[in-house]
Design a protein around this motif. Structure first.
Motif, PDB file in Angstrom:
ATOM      1  N   ALA A 154       6.573  -0.387  -1.137  1.00 23.59           N
ATOM      2  CA  ALA A 154       5.807  -0.205  -1.820  1.00 23.59           C
ATOM      3  C   ALA A 154       5.227  -1.608  -1.757  1.00 23.59           C
ATOM      4  O   ALA A 154       3.869  -1.411  -2.045  1.00 23.59           O
ATOM      5  N   PHE A 155       5.220  -2.580  -1.425  1.00 20.59           N
ATOM      6  CA  PHE A 155       4.500  -3.953  -1.060  1.00 20.59           C
ATOM      7  C   PHE A 155       4.056  -4.053   0.335  1.00 20.59           C
ATOM      8  O   PHE A 155       3.008  -4.840   0.277  1.00 20.59           O
ATOM      9  N   THR A 156       4.136  -2.946   0.737  1.00 17.21           N
ATOM     10  CA  THR A 156       3.299  -2.721   2.081  1.00 17.21           C
ATOM     11  C   THR A 156       2.640  -1.948   2.170  1.00 17.21           C
ATOM     12  O   THR A 156       1.573  -1.563   3.197  1.00 17.21           O
ATOM     13  N   LYS A 157       3.148  -0.942   1.995  1.00 18.96           N
ATOM     14  CA  LYS A 157       2.328   0.663   1.554  1.00 18.96           C
ATOM     15  C   LYS A 157       1.876   1.357   0.258  1.00 18.96           C
ATOM     16  O   LYS A 157       3.133   0.831  -0.119  1.00 18.96           O
ATOM     17  N   ARG A 158       1.155   1.946  -0.309  1.00 17.38           N
ATOM     18  CA  ARG A 158       0.492   2.131  -1.220  1.00 17.38           C
ATOM     19  C   ARG A 158       1.585   3.450  -1.205  1.00 17.38           C
ATOM     20  O   ARG A 158       1.912   4.664  -0.971  1.00 17.38           O
ATOM     21  N   PRO A 159       2.785   4.074  -2.461  1.00 17.93           N
ATOM     22  CA  PRO A 159       3.855   5.083  -2.261  1.00 17.93           C
ATOM     23  C   PRO A 159       3.101   5.761  -2.987  1.00 17.93           C
ATOM     24  O   PRO A 159       1.651   6.437  -3.673  1.00 17.93           O
ATOM     25  N   ASP A 160       3.403   7.531  -2.348  1.00 21.78           N
ATOM     26  CA  ASP A 160       2.971   8.539  -2.765  1.00 21.78           C
ATOM     27  C   ASP A 160       2.986   8.689  -4.354  1.00 21.78           C
ATOM     28  O   ASP A 160       3.916   8.384  -4.976  1.00 21.78           O
ATOM     29  N   GLU A 180       0.851  -8.416  -2.578  1.00 22.49           N
ATOM     30  CA  GLU A 180      -0.016 -10.026  -1.502  1.00 22.49           C
ATOM     31  C   GLU A 180      -0.409  -9.179  -0.176  1.00 22.49           C
ATOM     32  O   GLU A 180      -1.982  -8.756   0.027  1.00 22.49           O
ATOM     33  N   LYS A 181      -0.248  -8.907   0.386  1.00 22.40           N
ATOM     34  CA  LYS A 181       0.036  -8.357   2.051  1.00 22.40           C
ATOM     35  C   LYS A 181      -0.657  -7.463   1.988  1.00 22.40           C
ATOM     36  O   LYS A 181      -1.474  -7.433   2.211  1.00 22.40           O
ATOM     37  N   LEU A 182      -0.544  -6.381   0.877  1.00 22.44           N
ATOM     38  CA  LEU A 182      -0.946  -4.970   1.005  1.00 22.44           C
ATOM     39  C   LEU A 182      -2.374  -5.045   0.427  1.00 22.44           C
ATOM     40  O   LEU A 182      -3.375  -4.874   1.279  1.00 22.44           O
ATOM     41  N   HIS A 183      -2.365  -5.871  -0.512  1.00 20.55           N
ATOM     42  CA  HIS A 183      -3.888  -6.401  -1.690  1.00 20.55           C
ATOM     43  C   HIS A 183      -4.374  -6.500  -0.557  1.00 20.55           C
ATOM     44  O   HIS A 183      -5.852  -6.420  -0.577  1.00 20.55           O
ATOM     45  N   ARG A 184      -4.145  -7.954   0.456  1.00 22.99           N
ATOM     46  CA  ARG A 184      -4.706  -8.376   1.442  1.00 22.99           C
ATOM     47  C   ARG A 184      -6.027  -8.095   2.410  1.00 22.99           C
ATOM     48  O   ARG A 184      -6.592  -8.137   2.674  1.00 22.99           O
ATOM     49  N   GLU A 196      -6.136  -4.536   2.084  1.00 24.65           N
ATOM     50  CA  GLU A 196      -7.033  -3.138   1.800  1.00 24.65           C
ATOM     51  C   GLU A 196      -8.418  -4.226   1.347  1.00 24.65           C
ATOM     52  O   GLU A 196      -9.302  -3.590   0.994  1.00 24.65           O
ATOM     53  N   TYR A 197      -8.913  -5.738   0.582  1.00 15.38           N
ATOM     54  CA  TYR A 197      -9.823  -6.256   0.793  1.00 15.38           C
ATOM     55  C   TYR A 197      -9.780  -6.918   1.452  1.00 15.38           C
ATOM     56  O   TYR A 197     -11.453  -6.847   1.417  1.00 15.38           O
ATOM     57  N   GLU A 198      -9.552  -7.441   2.617  1.00 17.91           N
ATOM     58  CA  GLU A 198     -10.334  -7.722   3.821  1.00 17.91           C
ATOM     59  C   GLU A 198     -10.128  -6.336   4.403  1.00 17.91           C
ATOM     60  O   GLU A 198     -11.838  -6.605   5.008  1.00 17.91           O
ATOM     61  N   THR A 199     -10.468  -4.987   4.484  1.00 19.14           N
ATOM     62  CA  THR A 199     -10.711  -3.630   5.115  1.00 19.14           C
ATOM     63  C   THR A 199     -12.120  -3.705   4.014  1.00 19.14           C
ATOM     64  O   THR A 199     -13.117  -3.724   4.790  1.00 19.14           O
ATOM     65  N   ALA A 200     -12.346  -3.750   2.723  1.00 25.14           N
ATOM     66  CA  ALA A 200     -13.600  -3.526   1.794  1.00 25.14           C
ATOM     67  C   ALA A 200     -14.655  -4.178   2.105  1.00 25.14           C
ATOM     68  O   ALA A 200     -15.842  -4.101   2.937  1.00 25.14           O
ATOM     69  N   ARG A 201     -14.068  -5.785   2.513  1.00 21.34           N
ATOM     70  CA  ARG A 201     -15.038  -6.632   2.574  1.00 21.34           C
ATOM     71  C   ARG A 201     -15.375  -6.682   3.994  1.00 21.34           C
ATOM     72  O   ARG A 201     -16.837  -6.828   4.086  1.00 21.34           O
ATOM     73  N   ALA A 202     -14.979  -6.440   5.034  1.00 24.73           N
ATOM     74  CA  ALA A 202     -15.044  -6.096   6.893  1.00 24.73           C
ATOM     75  C   ALA A 202     -16.825  -4.672   6.219  1.00 24.73           C
ATOM     76  O   ALA A 202     -17.805  -4.530   6.805  1.00 24.73           O
ATOM     77  N   ALA A 203     -16.175  -3.750   5.610  1.00 27.25           N
ATOM     78  CA  ALA A 203     -16.978  -2.462   5.638  1.00 27.25           C
ATOM     79  C   ALA A 203     -17.954  -2.930   4.519  1.00 27.25           C
ATOM     80  O   ALA A 203     -18.968  -2.303   4.735  1.00 27.25           O
TER      81      ALA A 203
END
Length: 164
Positions: A94-100, A133-137, A139-146
């Motif tokens: 769950a630290f590397t990908k969002r759980p279902d 942190e890795k997962l959040h970073r 997602e955050y970087e992807t959202a910032r790039a978009a």
């Protein structure tokens, strides 16, 4: 850039980072006591796991005193061990990908029984980064790039563009 509360400056607009439990948004720039928080989370999760093992030791002694028999005692010990291993793996993943969410709901009982595994996963991850942190970073970087892609302005007049 962050303010005194550890909240990143988003005055220019754009996505905001998602806070992480015990860290808020200090994980973005590793400021606002980030290192001290990581040390405290590591120590706290390890201490909680140790105390939990002591409590489970008392439960084991209770089974011995109740004289429920070796098969039941062995079954309880194996159940806690297996559930702890499964909970460790689930929490680590769950630290590397969002759980279902559906799977999370069905595993709620197993995760409750194997809580020591979850605590140990939290401890191990906090030695290298804030848990999640890795997962959040990512997602955050992807959202910032978009956001950057959406907000970049074109240069020149599109009607004067040469057609080929």
């Amino acid at each position: 850039m962050s303010d005194e509360n550890g909240t990143p400056d988003t005055s220019k607009g754009g996505p905001r980072p998602e806070p992480i439990r015990f860290f808020g948004t200090t994980w973005v720039d590793h400021d606002g006591g980030y290192a001290a928080r990581r040390a405290a989370v590591a120590a706290g999760s390890l201490a909680t796991a140790a105390v939990s093992c002591l409590v489970l030791g008392f439960a084991y002694q209770g089974l011995q005193i109740a004289n429920v028999g070796e098969p039941v005692t062995l079954l309880v010990v194996v159940m806690f061990a297996v559930c702890s291993v499964l909970a460790f793996g689930h929490t680590w993943g769950a630290f590397t990908k969002r759980p279902d969410p559906e799977r999370q709901a069905t595993l709620r009982g197993l995760l409750a029984i194997g809580f020591i595994g979850s605590l140990l996963a939290y401890f191990a991850r906090s030695l290298s980064e804030a848990p999640g942190e890795k997962l959040h970073r990512q997602e955050y970087e992807t959202a910032r790039a978009a956001h950057e892609k959406r907000t970049t302005r074109r240069t020149g007049d599109p009607s004067r563009k040469r057609r080929s």
